[in-house]
Motif scaffolding. Structure first.
Motif, PDB file in Angstrom:
ATOM      1  N   ASP A   1     -72.728 -17.276   7.404  1.00 49.23           N
ATOM      2  CA  ASP A   1     -73.162 -18.528   6.764  1.00 49.23           C
ATOM      3  C   ASP A   1     -72.015 -19.125   5.957  1.00 49.23           C
ATOM      4  O   ASP A   1     -71.707 -20.324   6.061  1.00 49.23           O
ATOM      5  CB  ASP A   1     -74.341 -18.269   5.817  1.00 49.23           C
ATOM      6  CG  ASP A   1     -75.630 -17.916   6.543  1.00 49.23           C
ATOM      7  OD1 ASP A   1     -75.726 -18.198   7.752  1.00 49.23           O
ATOM      8  OD2 ASP A   1     -76.529 -17.364   5.895  1.00 49.23           O
TER       9      ASP A   1
ATOM     10  N   SER B   1     -74.197 -31.983   1.765  1.00 48.27           N
ATOM     11  CA  SER B   1     -74.970 -31.528   2.924  1.00 48.27           C
ATOM     12  C   SER B   1     -74.888 -32.491   4.100  1.00 48.27           C
ATOM     13  O   SER B   1     -74.737 -32.065   5.256  1.00 48.27           O
ATOM     14  CB  SER B   1     -76.435 -31.297   2.522  1.00 48.27           C
ATOM     15  OG  SER B   1     -77.021 -32.494   2.054  1.00 48.27           O
TER      16      SER B   1
ATOM     17  N   ILE C   1     -73.379 -31.400   7.679  1.00 47.57           N
ATOM     18  CA  ILE C   1     -74.226 -31.458   8.877  1.00 47.57           C
ATOM     19  C   ILE C   1     -73.580 -32.342   9.944  1.00 47.57           C
ATOM     20  O   ILE C   1     -73.660 -32.060  11.143  1.00 47.57           O
ATOM     21  CB  ILE C   1     -75.629 -31.979   8.506  1.00 47.57           C
ATOM     22  CG1 ILE C   1     -76.365 -30.932   7.668  1.00 47.57           C
ATOM     23  CG2 ILE C   1     -76.438 -32.326   9.752  1.00 47.57           C
ATOM     24  CD1 ILE C   1     -77.654 -31.422   7.046  1.00 47.57           C
TER      25      ILE C   1
ATOM     26  N   GLY D   1     -71.456 -30.504  12.368  1.00 50.93           N
ATOM     27  CA  GLY D   1     -72.044 -29.547  13.295  1.00 50.93           C
ATOM     28  C   GLY D   1     -72.870 -28.450  12.675  1.00 50.93           C
ATOM     29  O   GLY D   1     -73.484 -27.656  13.411  1.00 50.93           O
ATOM     30  N   LEU D   2     -72.902 -28.351  11.341  1.00 49.86           N
ATOM     31  CA  LEU D   2     -73.776 -27.347  10.746  1.00 49.86           C
ATOM     32  C   LEU D   2     -75.233 -27.727  11.007  1.00 49.86           C
ATOM     33  O   LEU D   2     -75.577 -28.902  11.134  1.00 49.86           O
ATOM     34  CB  LEU D   2     -73.532 -27.240   9.238  1.00 49.86           C
ATOM     35  CG  LEU D   2     -72.207 -26.628   8.776  1.00 49.86           C
ATOM     36  CD1 LEU D   2     -72.209 -26.436   7.261  1.00 49.86           C
ATOM     37  CD2 LEU D   2     -71.927 -25.302   9.464  1.00 49.86           C
ATOM     38  N   SER D   3     -76.075 -26.727  11.067  1.00 49.84           N
ATOM     39  CA  SER D   3     -77.493 -26.974  11.307  1.00 49.84           C
ATOM     40  C   SER D   3     -78.085 -27.820  10.187  1.00 49.84           C
ATOM     41  O   SER D   3     -77.691 -27.712   9.024  1.00 49.84           O
ATOM     42  CB  SER D   3     -78.239 -25.632  11.373  1.00 49.84           C
ATOM     43  OG  SER D   3     -79.629 -25.830  11.306  1.00 49.84           O
ATOM     44  N   ALA D   4     -79.047 -28.645  10.544  1.00 48.13           N
ATOM     45  CA  ALA D   4     -79.713 -29.470   9.542  1.00 48.13           C
ATOM     46  C   ALA D   4     -80.448 -28.614   8.516  1.00 48.13           C
ATOM     47  O   ALA D   4     -80.752 -29.069   7.414  1.00 48.13           O
ATOM     48  CB  ALA D   4     -80.698 -30.421  10.224  1.00 48.13           C
ATOM     49  N   THR D   5     -80.710 -27.366   8.864  1.00 49.16           N
ATOM     50  CA  THR D   5     -81.404 -26.450   7.950  1.00 49.16           C
ATOM     51  C   THR D   5     -80.459 -25.393   7.386  1.00 49.16           C
ATOM     52  O   THR D   5     -80.901 -24.337   6.950  1.00 49.16           O
ATOM     53  CB  THR D   5     -82.569 -25.757   8.675  1.00 49.16           C
ATOM     54  OG1 THR D   5     -82.051 -25.025   9.802  1.00 49.16           O
ATOM     55  CG2 THR D   5     -83.599 -26.767   9.154  1.00 49.16           C
ATOM     56  N   PHE D   6     -79.147 -25.673   7.375  1.00 50.49           N
ATOM     57  CA  PHE D   6     -78.191 -24.637   6.974  1.00 50.49           C
ATOM     58  C   PHE D   6     -78.410 -24.172   5.536  1.00 50.49           C
ATOM     59  O   PHE D   6     -78.219 -22.990   5.214  1.00 50.49           O
ATOM     60  CB  PHE D   6     -76.746 -25.091   7.193  1.00 50.49           C
ATOM     61  CG  PHE D   6     -76.164 -25.974   6.117  1.00 50.49           C
ATOM     62  CD1 PHE D   6     -75.430 -25.418   5.076  1.00 50.49           C
ATOM     63  CD2 PHE D   6     -76.341 -27.351   6.135  1.00 50.49           C
ATOM     64  CE1 PHE D   6     -74.883 -26.222   4.082  1.00 50.49           C
ATOM     65  CE2 PHE D   6     -75.798 -28.160   5.149  1.00 50.49           C
ATOM     66  CZ  PHE D   6     -75.063 -27.604   4.112  1.00 50.49           C
TER      67      PHE D   6
ATOM     68  N   GLN E   1     -81.408 -21.875   5.562  1.00 49.64           N
ATOM     69  CA  GLN E   1     -81.031 -20.597   6.158  1.00 49.64           C
ATOM     70  C   GLN E   1     -80.194 -19.771   5.192  1.00 49.64           C
ATOM     71  O   GLN E   1     -80.360 -18.545   5.078  1.00 49.64           O
ATOM     72  CB  GLN E   1     -80.250 -20.826   7.456  1.00 49.64           C
ATOM     73  CG  GLN E   1     -79.887 -19.546   8.203  1.00 49.64           C
ATOM     74  CD  GLN E   1     -81.120 -18.795   8.681  1.00 49.64           C
ATOM     75  OE1 GLN E   1     -81.920 -19.330   9.429  1.00 49.64           O
ATOM     76  NE2 GLN E   1     -81.275 -17.552   8.234  1.00 49.64           N
TER      77      GLN E   1
ATOM     78  N   LYS F   1     -80.393 -14.556  14.748  1.00 51.32           N
ATOM     79  CA  LYS F   1     -80.953 -14.673  13.409  1.00 51.32           C
ATOM     80  C   LYS F   1     -82.464 -14.852  13.512  1.00 51.32           C
ATOM     81  O   LYS F   1     -82.981 -15.349  14.509  1.00 51.32           O
ATOM     82  CB  LYS F   1     -80.350 -15.866  12.666  1.00 51.32           C
ATOM     83  CG  LYS F   1     -78.942 -15.618  12.169  1.00 51.32           C
ATOM     84  CD  LYS F   1     -78.532 -16.688  11.182  1.00 51.32           C
ATOM     85  CE  LYS F   1     -77.169 -16.373  10.592  1.00 51.32           C
ATOM     86  NZ  LYS F   1     -76.817 -17.338   9.525  1.00 51.32           N
TER      87      LYS F   1
ATOM     88  N   THR G   1     -85.694 -16.104  10.918  1.00 56.39           N
ATOM     89  CA  THR G   1     -86.236 -16.537   9.637  1.00 56.39           C
ATOM     90  C   THR G   1     -87.662 -16.027   9.519  1.00 56.39           C
ATOM     91  O   THR G   1     -88.527 -16.408  10.313  1.00 56.39           O
ATOM     92  CB  THR G   1     -86.233 -18.079   9.538  1.00 56.39           C
ATOM     93  OG1 THR G   1     -84.891 -18.546   9.684  1.00 56.39           O
ATOM     94  CG2 THR G   1     -86.789 -18.521   8.183  1.00 56.39           C
TER      95      THR G   1
END
Length: 219
Positions: A77, A126, A130, A133-138, A141, A210, A212
């Motif tokens: 992460d 954020s 995002i 390329g990071l996940s919208a839920t980084f 997570q 991963k 959750t």
């Protein structure tokens, strides 16, 4: 054995199989060969050491492997955020000085402290992160992985008593294998940069899924 532990153990086995199948490209004396050898040795060792934890073996084995898996995911992460933040800095984004630096110490507390700092600092960036390329839920997570890692440390502390020797050996073996996997994630893509088929095989073999957790419904 929980989902994270299962995923990490499966990754070790898959990476070991990949290393055996492609041993000619990773001579024993090379850095890649050495890392594959560490993982090859870890696969039976983790099984043997886990079995050696006779009293409360399942719980102790699970807590130790959960801690290793949690560290692996939390490190990934932070590395993803650090890499994206570096790109933002190159693009001229202000306010990043002194932020998103990977921990210099390899200790659990240093990793947790950095993770909490990343969680706080990343909120202001954020959208930009995002966009790279990071996940919208980084951030969600990251919070989940922080909580899971803290819980695994607590569980390990409570469960190692009678299994201290085997547990210590198990954690050391799994931790070294996880580091070897991180190193191989740099080496293998460089070796096979012109071989899409091998890169695809490696992506599958080295993937650590991963998960959750879904909160349980209250009675």
């Amino acid at each position: 054995m929980n989902h994270q532990v299962t995923s990490l153990t499966a990754a070790f086995k898959n990476v070991d199989a990949f290393g055996i199948a492609n041993a000619a490209d990773f001579p024993p004396a090379s850095m890649g060969g050495q890392q594959f050898a560490l993982i090859h040795a870890a696969v039976p060792q983790t099984a043997t050491l886990g079995a050696a934890q006779v009293s409360g073996a399942d719980a102790a084995h699970s807590s130790v492997m959960s801690k290793v898996a949690g560290r692996f995911h939390l490190h990934d992460d932070l590395l993803g955020i650090t890499t994206a933040a570096h790109s933002l800095a190159l693009l001229g984004t202000a306010g990043l000085d002194g932020k998103f630096l990977m921990p210099r110490s390899g200790g659990d507390q240093a990793l947790l402290n950095s993770a909490r700092a990343f969680q706080t600092d990343a909120a202001a960036f954020s959208a930009q992160l995002i966009s790279l390329g990071l996940s919208a839920t980084f951030l969600t997570q990251l919070g989940t992985d922080i909580t899971a890692f803290e819980a695994s440390i607590t569980a390990k502390g409570a469960g190692v008593g009678a299994q201290a020797g085997a547990t210590g050996g198990l954690e050391d073996t799994a931790h070294k294998a996880a580091i070897a996997l991180h190193v191989l994630k740099t080496i293998v893509p460089n070796i096979y940069k012109n071989n899409p088929a091998k890169l695809a095989e490696w992506a599958t073999a080295s993937h650590v899924e991963k998960h959750t957790p879904v909160p349980r419904a209250k009675p």
